[in-house]
Design a protein around this motif. Structure first.
Motif, PDB file in Angstrom:
ATOM      1  N   PRO A 249       0.812  -1.223   0.000  1.00  0.00           N
ATOM      2  CA  PRO A 249       0.000   0.000   0.000  1.00  0.00           C
ATOM      3  C   PRO A 249       0.843   1.270   0.000  1.00  0.00           C
ATOM      4  N   GLN A 250       1.960   1.255   0.710  1.00  0.00           N
ATOM      5  CA  GLN A 250       2.807   2.448   0.781  1.00  0.00           C
ATOM      6  C   GLN A 250       3.458   2.747  -0.570  1.00  0.00           C
ATOM      7  N   GLU A 251       3.997   1.731  -1.203  1.00  0.00           N
ATOM      8  CA  GLU A 251       4.646   1.918  -2.508  1.00  0.00           C
ATOM      9  C   GLU A 251       3.621   2.348  -3.551  1.00  0.00           C
ATOM     10  N   ARG A 252       2.498   1.687  -3.554  1.00  0.00           N
ATOM     11  CA  ARG A 252       1.424   1.996  -4.501  1.00  0.00           C
ATOM     12  C   ARG A 252       0.976   3.439  -4.324  1.00  0.00           C
ATOM     13  N   ASP A 253       0.764   3.847  -3.088  1.00  0.00           N
ATOM     14  CA  ASP A 253       0.302   5.209  -2.813  1.00  0.00           C
ATOM     15  C   ASP A 253       1.342   6.240  -3.252  1.00  0.00           C
ATOM     16  N   GLN A 254       2.607   5.956  -2.998  1.00  0.00           N
ATOM     17  CA  GLN A 254       3.663   6.896  -3.376  1.00  0.00           C
ATOM     18  C   GLN A 254       3.718   7.098  -4.891  1.00  0.00           C
ATOM     19  N   ILE A 255       3.717   6.001  -5.653  1.00  0.00           N
ATOM     20  CA  ILE A 255       3.777   6.120  -7.114  1.00  0.00           C
ATOM     21  C   ILE A 255       2.536   6.804  -7.653  1.00  0.00           C
ATOM     22  N   MET A 256       1.382   6.419  -7.155  1.00  0.00           N
ATOM     23  CA  MET A 256       0.135   7.000  -7.665  1.00  0.00           C
ATOM     24  C   MET A 256       0.055   8.494  -7.355  1.00  0.00           C
ATOM     25  N   ARG A 257       0.382   8.879  -6.141  1.00  0.00           N
ATOM     26  CA  ARG A 257       0.353  10.301  -5.790  1.00  0.00           C
ATOM     27  C   ARG A 257       1.330  11.104  -6.644  1.00  0.00           C
ATOM     28  N   GLU A 258       2.526  10.561  -6.819  1.00  0.00           N
ATOM     29  CA  GLU A 258       3.536  11.240  -7.638  1.00  0.00           C
ATOM     30  C   GLU A 258       3.030  11.409  -9.075  1.00  0.00           C
ATOM     31  N   TYR A 259       2.466  10.353  -9.608  1.00  0.00           N
ATOM     32  CA  TYR A 259       1.978  10.419 -10.984  1.00  0.00           C
ATOM     33  C   TYR A 259       0.845  11.438 -11.126  1.00  0.00           C
ATOM     34  N   PHE A 260      -0.137  11.363 -10.260  1.00  0.00           N
ATOM     35  CA  PHE A 260      -1.287  12.254 -10.392  1.00  0.00           C
ATOM     36  C   PHE A 260      -0.943  13.702 -10.068  1.00  0.00           C
ATOM     37  N   SER A 261       0.033  13.925  -9.203  1.00  0.00           N
ATOM     38  CA  SER A 261       0.409  15.312  -8.902  1.00  0.00           C
ATOM     39  C   SER A 261       1.111  15.966 -10.085  1.00  0.00           C
ATOM     40  N   GLN A 262       1.660  15.176 -11.002  1.00  0.00           N
ATOM     41  CA  GLN A 262       2.311  15.710 -12.200  1.00  0.00           C
ATOM     42  C   GLN A 262       1.310  16.070 -13.298  1.00  0.00           C
ATOM     43  N   MET A 263       0.105  15.574 -13.191  1.00  0.00           N
ATOM     44  CA  MET A 263      -0.904  15.803 -14.229  1.00  0.00           C
ATOM     45  C   MET A 263      -1.557  17.161 -14.054  1.00  0.00           C
ATOM     46  N   SER A 264      -2.038  17.697 -15.149  1.00  0.00           N
ATOM     47  CA  SER A 264      -2.786  18.954 -15.083  1.00  0.00           C
ATOM     48  C   SER A 264      -4.143  18.677 -14.434  1.00  0.00           C
ATOM     49  N   PRO A 265      -4.774  19.707 -13.863  1.00  0.00           N
ATOM     50  CA  PRO A 265      -6.109  19.504 -13.275  1.00  0.00           C
ATOM     51  C   PRO A 265      -7.109  18.944 -14.288  1.00  0.00           C
ATOM     52  N   GLN A 266      -7.023  19.379 -15.522  1.00  0.00           N
ATOM     53  CA  GLN A 266      -7.941  18.878 -16.554  1.00  0.00           C
ATOM     54  C   GLN A 266      -7.714  17.386 -16.805  1.00  0.00           C
ATOM     55  N   ASP A 267      -6.456  16.975 -16.887  1.00  0.00           N
ATOM     56  CA  ASP A 267      -6.154  15.562 -17.103  1.00  0.00           C
ATOM     57  C   ASP A 267      -6.599  14.709 -15.919  1.00  0.00           C
ATOM     58  N   ARG A 268      -6.406  15.223 -14.691  1.00  0.00           N
ATOM     59  CA  ARG A 268      -6.865  14.488 -13.502  1.00  0.00           C
ATOM     60  C   ARG A 268      -8.382  14.346 -13.528  1.00  0.00           C
ATOM     61  N   GLN A 269      -9.071  15.387 -13.940  1.00  0.00           N
ATOM     62  CA  GLN A 269     -10.528  15.319 -14.002  1.00  0.00           C
ATOM     63  C   GLN A 269     -10.977  14.277 -15.029  1.00  0.00           C
ATOM     64  N   GLN A 270     -10.326  14.238 -16.176  1.00  0.00           N
ATOM     65  CA  GLN A 270     -10.699  13.259 -17.198  1.00  0.00           C
ATOM     66  C   GLN A 270     -10.445  11.835 -16.718  1.00  0.00           C
ATOM     67  N   MET A 271      -9.343  11.619 -16.015  1.00  0.00           N
ATOM     68  CA  MET A 271      -9.041  10.302 -15.461  1.00  0.00           C
ATOM     69  C   MET A 271     -10.102   9.912 -14.435  1.00  0.00           C
ATOM     70  N   GLY A 272     -10.420  10.850 -13.547  1.00  0.00           N
ATOM     71  CA  GLY A 272     -11.439  10.586 -12.536  1.00  0.00           C
ATOM     72  C   GLY A 272     -12.802  10.329 -13.149  1.00  0.00           C
ATOM     73  N   ASP A 273     -13.159  11.114 -14.149  1.00  0.00           N
ATOM     74  CA  ASP A 273     -14.446  10.923 -14.824  1.00  0.00           C
ATOM     75  C   ASP A 273     -14.551   9.529 -15.439  1.00  0.00           C
ATOM     76  N   ALA A 274     -13.447   9.040 -15.993  1.00  0.00           N
ATOM     77  CA  ALA A 274     -13.453   7.708 -16.595  1.00  0.00           C
ATOM     78  C   ALA A 274     -13.810   6.644 -15.558  1.00  0.00           C
ATOM     79  N   MET A 275     -13.288   6.791 -14.354  1.00  0.00           N
ATOM     80  CA  MET A 275     -13.589   5.811 -13.303  1.00  0.00           C
ATOM     81  C   MET A 275     -15.021   5.969 -12.796  1.00  0.00           C
ATOM     82  N   VAL A 276     -15.449   7.192 -12.579  1.00  0.00           N
ATOM     83  CA  VAL A 276     -16.791   7.436 -12.050  1.00  0.00           C
ATOM     84  C   VAL A 276     -17.860   6.980 -13.042  1.00  0.00           C
TER      85      VAL A 276
END
Length: 141
Positions: free
Chosen positions: A44-71
């Motif tokens: 869980p710690q490794e997964r969280d670190q990589i995921m947070r790092e990846y998503f923090s590099q994305m633009s807000p618009q890209d994060r929204q599109q990724m989130g929308d795909a899941m929702v």
């Protein structure tokens, strides 16, 4: 088992043509399957670190599109995502990846599969980019 798959990590890190169906391209579906395996096997710690790092590099618009795909996916257990919070997005991604398979595919593969969010080129690029980041991190272990 996931952590011993050096060839697969290299493939994702370099987006090498040694893809699973031998078509010369790492498809978003193959990237989703790779991410699914990583999410299942990483701590869980490794997964969280990589995921947070990846998503923090994305633009807000890209994060929204990724989130929308899941929702929007009927296969995902995620009902809402706070796009401005990389941690919440990482949690949503993890919950989607770890949900039970349906129709022979993981919810992550279904959410980002043909006819789903992959109609959006930014979501497709984000999915393959995440697989590349995970592959690169695994090779540096």
């Amino acid at each position: 088992m996931f952590f011993q798959q050096r060839d697969r990590h290299e493939q994702m890190a370099r987006l090498d043509p040694r893809d699973t169906n031998m078509d010369g391209v790492v498809s978003p579906q193959e990237a989703a399957a790779y991410i699914q395996d990583y999410m299942r096997d990483a701590s869980p710690q490794e997964r969280d670190q990589i995921m947070r790092e990846y998503f923090s590099q994305m633009s807000p618009q890209d994060r929204q599109q990724m989130g929308d795909a899941m929702v929007q996916s009927p296969y995902s257990p995620v009902q809402n995502v706070r796009y401005d919070d990389p941690g919440d997005l990482a949690d949503a991604y993890t919950r989607t990846a770890q949900a039970p398979a349906q129709d022979g595919r993981s919810p992550l593969e279904a959410a980002f599969g043909q006819g789903g969010a992959l109609g959006n080129p930014m979501v497709k690029a984000g999915l393959v980019g995440l697989a590349a980041m995970i592959g690169s991190k695994m090779l540096r272990r």
